[in-house]
Write an enzyme that holds these catalytic residues in place. Structure first.
Site, PDB file in Angstrom:
ATOM      1  N   ASP A  75     -41.252  51.516 -27.613  1.00 31.17           N
ATOM      2  CA  ASP A  75     -41.257  52.358 -28.810  1.00 31.17           C
ATOM      3  C   ASP A  75     -41.453  51.497 -30.057  1.00 31.17           C
ATOM      4  O   ASP A  75     -42.195  50.513 -30.021  1.00 31.17           O
ATOM      5  CB  ASP A  75     -39.938  53.139 -28.866  1.00 31.17           C
ATOM      6  CG  ASP A  75     -40.101  54.514 -29.486  1.00 31.17           C
ATOM      7  OD1 ASP A  75     -40.434  54.567 -30.679  1.00 31.17           O
ATOM      8  OD2 ASP A  75     -39.898  55.520 -28.791  1.00 31.17           O
ATOM      9  N   HIS A 120     -37.807  55.688 -35.086  1.00 32.63           N
ATOM     10  CA  HIS A 120     -38.156  56.387 -33.852  1.00 32.63           C
ATOM     11  C   HIS A 120     -37.563  55.717 -32.614  1.00 32.63           C
ATOM     12  O   HIS A 120     -36.959  56.370 -31.754  1.00 32.63           O
ATOM     13  CB  HIS A 120     -39.683  56.456 -33.761  1.00 32.63           C
ATOM     14  CG  HIS A 120     -40.218  57.404 -32.734  1.00 32.63           C
ATOM     15  ND1 HIS A 120     -40.370  57.065 -31.401  1.00 32.63           N
ATOM     16  CD2 HIS A 120     -40.650  58.679 -32.840  1.00 32.63           C
ATOM     17  CE1 HIS A 120     -40.884  58.091 -30.743  1.00 32.63           C
ATOM     18  NE2 HIS A 120     -41.056  59.089 -31.593  1.00 32.63           N
ATOM     19  N   SER A 141     -41.124  63.413 -28.160  1.00 27.92           N
ATOM     20  CA  SER A 141     -40.542  62.064 -28.198  1.00 27.92           C
ATOM     21  C   SER A 141     -39.029  62.114 -28.006  1.00 27.92           C
ATOM     22  O   SER A 141     -38.434  61.160 -27.516  1.00 27.92           O
ATOM     23  CB  SER A 141     -40.839  61.395 -29.545  1.00 27.92           C
ATOM     24  OG  SER A 141     -42.158  60.947 -29.604  1.00 27.92           O
TER      25      SER A 141
END
Length: 780
Positions: A155, A231, A561
């Site tokens: 990620d 994220h 996600s």
């Protein structure tokens, strides 16, 4: 005489004042915990049967009682406001009520008691609870959590100091497993000391990115595993972060935040940078992660679907599967359009996104009395006053179209100052539109969906009073603005509410059928991906806007996600309980035990189609919503070996050189291989029939392995899709021992031709076991 009259007058005045005070007290609302009789509640739920729930009926009855009361003070009463619904430890709800409304509860059948909410109680941040995971039980029992399982997160990196990744005081944390070969690399603002017994590895991969985009700008990003976007930190904590009590975003979604496999080890691999993720970097990270010794790989990223031989992630994933590593990927955020699903290789677990039963509702009231429900994470005033409403008021030299989307510099400050601005979703970010409204002097924003976005309601941490609204509300509001001389609106923010119908498939979640191999239903399953609370770097604002200077420890965001690491964490739990299961067996268990009814016992809905009540299909949710506890004991599994996958690839009409890319060697397709792609031993069935043909038959073969009880007998139950007749041979499977494999055939014959896809299911049933496979028929 005069003195007596004076005293009498004073007494009357005092009594009048006391009466007014009592009347005001009777209208003053506060939060109460209302306890209900569970048997009465269940009976009422069964009686209603139309989607309306018992707690809605109770609240309505209180409101109706207020309306029927002719006493003068009733016009001062606020309507009852439902805050939470309790279904597990207590039966009841929390609501904001006046004392008079509490008195009305005595007339409700099943009411037990109402107590003022005078103490703070923690609630979980809800995805573990929603998925059925409970402390000390099942998959969250100590023995299951004690084994070492390593989850690799590919990620944007990680914020290592976050409490979600601390090993301080973690009694369950033994030293780093001896089999671990990875390490914590040094780099800008990152060193080996940032790792610990929880975060056991961190690496960054940027060579491919820098080759394409130039050197990373170190004033806006870290050329190291440190996360500058948020994220990666969010996904890592969702999969395997520690349980952190008191987690919240501006007081909302308050509770104990924890990853699905909260005692798991985390290894972070940073591959995504300011403008994207190079596939070469992704491949390097996957390759390194397998070498390091991860058990699960979680990739909340992807691109346009490609044939497997040209899909680097698919190729690397097959290599990881060969080493026994489970690979979970997001389905993509290109819904609600058909055939947009990404990461379609059958050896990858492809995860769609859906809602929890937790929401963050708002109420928008127009000047004409119309009321609409929306969603927002705005933290500030509880409600706006009624303000003028504007739409499409463009600045000089800008088009009305620009202003309708509230893009940069498009709004005319003279026309929007002090008003609530209506903005259409699209082009720029949702919170970015609010930034433009604020810069132009606006006092609030209504963010409207288009037809494609349906009734999707994102909860965003806006920087000004703002709320998202579905397409039905959007159409009504635009009509109101266009026909009203002085349109007005107000927004009320209602905080956190539990008990909403769920799951619901997110409209943005990418859909099947697979554009690469329609013989396999994709996505595979759905999991929570809408408005998910998880860890966040303190240097990244919750909106990620430059003008937003707020710092938070946890943030709420949405996307596939977010759903992907939920399944990654659950797979890690299953790996703990069944260390010898193959990735395909774990995948099968997750698929065949998933469910297709929501918490109200109705078919899972689709946010795109909420207005017409059309349920979601397997092309939206795959086999259904993951059910971790049932997946730990599925009864039967559909296992697949690397050899099986290669035989499947041989049916796709690839050239020998293309097949070699996937096999990583020259591979000659065996003469006794699969004759058709649909014979892959997959836990679902997808068929393609030519439109206009009848009596056309396709037969598939499947093999199941008994992982439940010895001496067990299974019988088949079939729900036939429209236009197709199904015959299963044999109709009973008799197992004598655990580990035994038995095969069956399924024949699908067209009886009529349709213009739209049709769906059904095949279920093997034995006692407590129900091993379900969805069926999708596509008419070409």
């Amino acid at each position: 005489m005069f003195t007596l009259k004076k005293k009498s007058s004073l007494l009357l005045i005092t009594m009048a004042i006391l009466s007014m005070i009592l009347e005001l007290e009777a209208t003053k609302s506060m939060t109460y915990i209302v306890h209900m009789d569970k048997e009465k509640v269940d009976a009422l739920d069964q009686m209603l049967g139309d989607g309306k729930r018992w707690y809605e009926t109770v609240i309505d009855s209180i409101g109706d009682s207020d309306a029927d009361d002719e006493e003068p003070q009733t016009h001062l009463l606020e309507p009852p406001q439902l805050l939470y619904v309790y279904k597990n430890t207590v039966s009841g709800f929390a609501a904001k009520l006046s004392p008079k409304q509490v008195e009305t509860l005595n007339k409700v059948d099943g009411f037990l008691s109402a107590t003022p909410d005078d103490m703070f109680s923690l609630h979980t941040t809800h995805t573990p609870q929603f998925l059925g995971l409970q402390n000390g039980k099942g998959l969250w029992q100590a023995p299951n959590l004690a084994s070492d399982v390593i989850v690799g997160i590919i990620d944007t990196g990680i914020w290592p100091e976050h409490v979600s990744f601390s090993d301080a005081g973690a009694k369950y944390m033994s030293p780093t497993p001896a089999r671990w070969k990875g390490h914590c690399e040094n780099g800008p603002k990152f060193s080996s000391s940032n790792c610990n017994k929880k975060l056991i590895g961190a690496r960054s991969f940027f060579k491919g990115y820098e080759a394409a985009a130039g050197r990373i700008n170190e004033t806006t990003d870290y050329r190291s595993p440190r996360d500058s976007a948020g994220h990666g930190t969010h996904t890592a904590s969702t999969a395997a972060g520690n349980i952190v009590t008191g987690a919240n975003l501006f007081g909302m979604a308050k509770g104990a935040a924890g990853g699905m496999r909260y005692t798991g080890r985390i290894a972070a691999y940073k591959v995504c940078w300011q403008t994207g993720c190079a596939s070469s970097d992704i491949l390097a990270a996957m390759d390194q992660a397998v070498s390091d010794g991860v058990d699960v790989l979680s990739l909340s990223l992807g691109g346009i679907s490609k044939p497997y031989y040209s899909d680097n992630m698919a190729i690397a994933a097959l290599g990881a599967i060969q080493k026994g590593v489970f690979v979970s990927c997001s389905a993509g955020n290109s819904g609600p359009f058909a055939s947009t699903v990404a990461n379609t290789a059958p050896w990858i677990m492809t995860v769609a996104a859906s809602y929890l039963d937790r929401s963050f509702p708002t109420t928008v009231k127009l000047g004409n009395g119309q009321v609409f429900k929306g969603s927002s994470l705005y933290h500030g005033i509880r409600s706006t006053k009624s303000l003028p409403l504007v739409y499409g008021k463009a600045a000089p030299n800008r088009t009305d179209q620009d202003a309708r989307y509230c893009i940069s510099g498009s709004l005319n400050p003279e026309l929007v100052k002090g008003k609530i601005v209506v903005c259409q979703r699209g082009i720029n970010s949702r919170t970015g539109k609010g930034e433009q409204v604020e810069m132009a002097g606006g006092m609030g924003m209504l963010l409207l969906n288009s037809e494609d976005e349906g009734e999707e309601l994102f909860a965003d941490p806006h920087i000004l009073p703002a709320t998202s609204l579905g397409v039905l509300a959007a159409n009504a509001i635009k009509k109101y603005v266009n026909v009203t001389k002085k349109p007005m609106a107000s927004i009320t923010f209602e905080g956190t509410v539990y008990g909403s119908p769920a799951p619901i498939i997110a409209a943005f979640s990418s859909r099947g059928p697979s554009p690469i191999a329609p013989e396999v239903i994709k996505p595979d399953v759905t999991a929570p991906g809408m408005n998910i609370l998880a860890a966040w770097p303190p240097t990244v604002s919750p909106t990620r806007l430059m003008s937003d200077k707020r710092s938070v420890e946890f943030n709420i965001i949405s996307g596939t996600s977010m759903s992907c690491p939920h399944v990654s964490g659950v797979a890690a739990l299953l790996k703990s309980v069944h260390p010898n299961w193959s990735p395909a067996a774990i995948k099968s268990a997750l698929m065949t035990t998933s469910y297709t009814l929501n918490n109200k016992r109705r078919p899972i809905a689709d946010a795109k189609n909420l207005s017409n009540s059309e349920p979601a299909s397997p092309y939206a949710f795959g086999s259904g919503h993951v059910n971790p506890e049932k997946a730990s004991d599925p009864g039967l599994v559909y296992d697949i070996t690397i050899s099986d996958y290669l035989k499947y690839i041989c049916t796709l009409n690839y050239t020998s050189s293309q097949i070699a890319l996937l096999a990583r060697r020259r591979y000659i397709c065996p003469t006794n291989g699969l004759t058709q792609a649909g014979d892959l031993n997959y836990p679902s069935f997808a068929l393609n029939f030519v439109r206009g043909t009848t009596n056309s038959t396709i037969t598939y073969m499947r093999t199941v392995t008994n992982v439940g009880k010895p001496n067990s007998n299974y019988r088949v139950q079939v729900s036939q899709p429209d236009g197709v007749m199904i015959n299963v041979r044999p109709k009973k499977l008799k197992f004598k021992k655990v580990g035994q494999k038995l095969s069956y055939k399924v024949s699908f014959m067209t009886t009529t031709t349709l213009t739209a896809s049709s769906f059904g299911s095949l279920v093997w049933v034995s006692g407590k076991y129900s091993v379900r496979s969805p069926i999708a028929i596509n008419w070409l």
